[in-house]
Write a protein that holds these residues in place. Sequence first.
Motif, PDB file in Angstrom:
ATOM      1  N   THR A 190     -55.640  38.125  15.636  1.00  0.00           N
ATOM      2  CA  THR A 190     -54.848  39.347  15.509  1.00  0.00           C
ATOM      3  C   THR A 190     -53.696  39.119  14.530  1.00  0.00           C
ATOM      4  N   ARG A 191     -53.162  40.217  14.020  1.00  0.00           N
ATOM      5  CA  ARG A 191     -52.067  40.120  13.061  1.00  0.00           C
ATOM      6  C   ARG A 191     -50.836  39.465  13.689  1.00  0.00           C
ATOM      7  N   SER A 192     -50.576  39.819  14.948  1.00  0.00           N
ATOM      8  CA  SER A 192     -49.392  39.247  15.604  1.00  0.00           C
ATOM      9  C   SER A 192     -49.571  37.746  15.830  1.00  0.00           C
ATOM     10  N   SER A 193     -50.789  37.285  16.157  1.00  0.00           N
ATOM     11  CA  SER A 193     -50.988  35.852  16.352  1.00  0.00           C
ATOM     12  C   SER A 193     -50.841  35.100  15.038  1.00  0.00           C
ATOM     13  N   GLN A 194     -51.283  35.713  13.944  1.00  0.00           N
ATOM     14  CA  GLN A 194     -51.093  35.093  12.631  1.00  0.00           C
ATOM     15  C   GLN A 194     -49.606  34.985  12.295  1.00  0.00           C
ATOM     16  N   ARG A 195     -48.874  36.062  12.576  1.00  0.00           N
ATOM     17  CA  ARG A 195     -47.433  36.078  12.293  1.00  0.00           C
ATOM     18  C   ARG A 195     -46.723  35.016  13.136  1.00  0.00           C
ATOM     19  N   LYS A 196     -47.071  34.920  14.421  1.00  0.00           N
ATOM     20  CA  LYS A 196     -46.437  33.926  15.295  1.00  0.00           C
ATOM     21  C   LYS A 196     -46.710  32.513  14.797  1.00  0.00           C
ATOM     22  N   ARG A 197     -47.946  32.258  14.369  1.00  0.00           N
ATOM     23  CA  ARG A 197     -48.307  30.934  13.863  1.00  0.00           C
ATOM     24  C   ARG A 197     -47.474  30.588  12.627  1.00  0.00           C
ATOM     25  N   LEU A 198     -47.345  31.521  11.699  1.00  0.00           N
ATOM     26  CA  LEU A 198     -46.573  31.264  10.486  1.00  0.00           C
ATOM     27  C   LEU A 198     -45.082  31.106  10.793  1.00  0.00           C
ATOM     28  N   ASP A 199     -44.580  31.887  11.769  1.00  0.00           N
ATOM     29  CA  ASP A 199     -43.169  31.751  12.153  1.00  0.00           C
ATOM     30  C   ASP A 199     -42.890  30.363  12.722  1.00  0.00           C
ATOM     31  N   THR A 200     -43.761  29.908  13.596  1.00  0.00           N
ATOM     32  CA  THR A 200     -43.535  28.577  14.185  1.00  0.00           C
ATOM     33  C   THR A 200     -43.674  27.484  13.120  1.00  0.00           C
ATOM     34  N   LYS A 201     -44.569  27.679  12.152  1.00  0.00           N
ATOM     35  CA  LYS A 201     -44.692  26.707  11.059  1.00  0.00           C
ATOM     36  C   LYS A 201     -43.403  26.652  10.243  1.00  0.00           C
ATOM     37  N   ASN A 202     -42.835  27.839   9.974  1.00  0.00           N
ATOM     38  CA  ASN A 202     -41.587  27.878   9.198  1.00  0.00           C
ATOM     39  C   ASN A 202     -40.431  27.247   9.954  1.00  0.00           C
ATOM     40  N   LYS A 203     -40.363  27.497  11.265  1.00  0.00           N
ATOM     41  CA  LYS A 203     -39.295  26.902  12.079  1.00  0.00           C
ATOM     42  C   LYS A 203     -39.420  25.380  12.090  1.00  0.00           C
ATOM     43  N   ARG A 204     -40.639  24.908  12.230  1.00  0.00           N
ATOM     44  CA  ARG A 204     -40.888  23.458  12.249  1.00  0.00           C
ATOM     45  C   ARG A 204     -40.512  22.841  10.899  1.00  0.00           C
ATOM     46  N   ALA A 205     -40.876  23.508   9.830  1.00  0.00           N
ATOM     47  CA  ALA A 205     -40.545  23.010   8.495  1.00  0.00           C
ATOM     48  C   ALA A 205     -39.031  22.972   8.289  1.00  0.00           C
ATOM     49  N   GLN A 206     -38.355  24.023   8.765  1.00  0.00           N
ATOM     50  CA  GLN A 206     -36.891  24.080   8.637  1.00  0.00           C
ATOM     51  C   GLN A 206     -36.239  22.943   9.417  1.00  0.00           C
ATOM     52  N   THR A 207     -36.750  22.658  10.598  1.00  0.00           N
ATOM     53  CA  THR A 207     -36.222  21.554  11.413  1.00  0.00           C
ATOM     54  C   THR A 207     -36.361  20.241  10.661  1.00  0.00           C
ATOM     55  N   LYS A 208     -37.505  20.033  10.016  1.00  0.00           N
ATOM     56  CA  LYS A 208     -37.732  18.784   9.288  1.00  0.00           C
ATOM     57  C   LYS A 208     -36.833  18.691   8.048  1.00  0.00           C
ATOM     58  N   VAL A 209     -36.586  19.825   7.411  1.00  0.00           N
ATOM     59  CA  VAL A 209     -35.684  19.829   6.252  1.00  0.00           C
ATOM     60  C   VAL A 209     -34.279  19.426   6.688  1.00  0.00           C
ATOM     61  N   LEU A 210     -33.839  19.932   7.821  1.00  0.00           N
ATOM     62  CA  LEU A 210     -32.490  19.634   8.309  1.00  0.00           C
ATOM     63  C   LEU A 210     -32.350  18.165   8.746  1.00  0.00           C
ATOM     64  N   ARG A 211     -33.463  17.506   9.069  1.00  0.00           N
ATOM     65  CA  ARG A 211     -33.412  16.106   9.490  1.00  0.00           C
ATOM     66  C   ARG A 211     -33.282  15.155   8.300  1.00  0.00           C
ATOM     67  N   ARG A 212     -33.583  15.638   7.111  1.00  0.00           N
ATOM     68  CA  ARG A 212     -33.529  14.775   5.944  1.00  0.00           C
ATOM     69  C   ARG A 212     -32.106  14.295   5.697  1.00  0.00           C
ATOM     70  N   SER A 213     -32.038  13.174   5.012  1.00  0.00           N
ATOM     71  CA  SER A 213     -30.699  12.645   4.720  1.00  0.00           C
ATOM     72  C   SER A 213     -30.031  13.509   3.640  1.00  0.00           C
ATOM     73  N   VAL A 214     -28.733  13.618   3.733  1.00  0.00           N
ATOM     74  CA  VAL A 214     -27.969  14.440   2.803  1.00  0.00           C
ATOM     75  C   VAL A 214     -27.696  13.628   1.554  1.00  0.00           C
ATOM     76  N   LYS A 215     -27.952  14.222   0.370  1.00  0.00           N
ATOM     77  CA  LYS A 215     -27.709  13.508  -0.894  1.00  0.00           C
ATOM     78  C   LYS A 215     -26.468  14.104  -1.552  1.00  0.00           C
ATOM     79  N   TYR A 216     -25.526  13.238  -1.966  1.00  0.00           N
ATOM     80  CA  TYR A 216     -24.273  13.690  -2.573  1.00  0.00           C
ATOM     81  C   TYR A 216     -24.359  13.695  -4.058  1.00  0.00           C
TER      82      TYR A 216
END
Length: 137
Positions: free
Chosen positions: A111-137
């Motif tokens: 369903t369209r909503s299940s596709q949207r939920k899957r992509l949302d959780t993928k984006n949230k997971r990706a954002q979490t991993k981006v925030l875990r990266r070390s900060v470069k000055y």
Amino acid sequence: MLRLSNNVELSDWEIELSAIRAQGAGGQNVNKVSSAIHLRFDIKRSTLPAFYKDRLLALKDNRISKEGVIVLKAQTYRTQEQNKEDALNRLKQLILDAIKVEKVRRQTKPTRSSQRKRLDTKNKRAQTKVLRRSVKY
């Protein structure tokens, strides 16, 4: 006589039962008493309907030989009678499982909503991993 359904049954002459000694630990009793049962059932020679025979012979089961003989060994119980009953029940179950016709699976779209939920959780997971990266000055 083994009854498979209202109009299909196997005669005693079709099923060959022989008593053998059971394997494994068990003390003196295991060495003296032939409590295990060796069941042999020839599919091609039996009086089963053609549909049953075809389905059984088409099975990819290591208990069915190339010649079309089902070989079962029952040694779970301590008495010969219980092992005989167990072997007959297992033969019956094997035959009944072989003749079951499973429904054909229809392919469905997510369903369209299940596709949207899957992509949302993928984006949230990706954002979490981006925030875990070390900060470069």
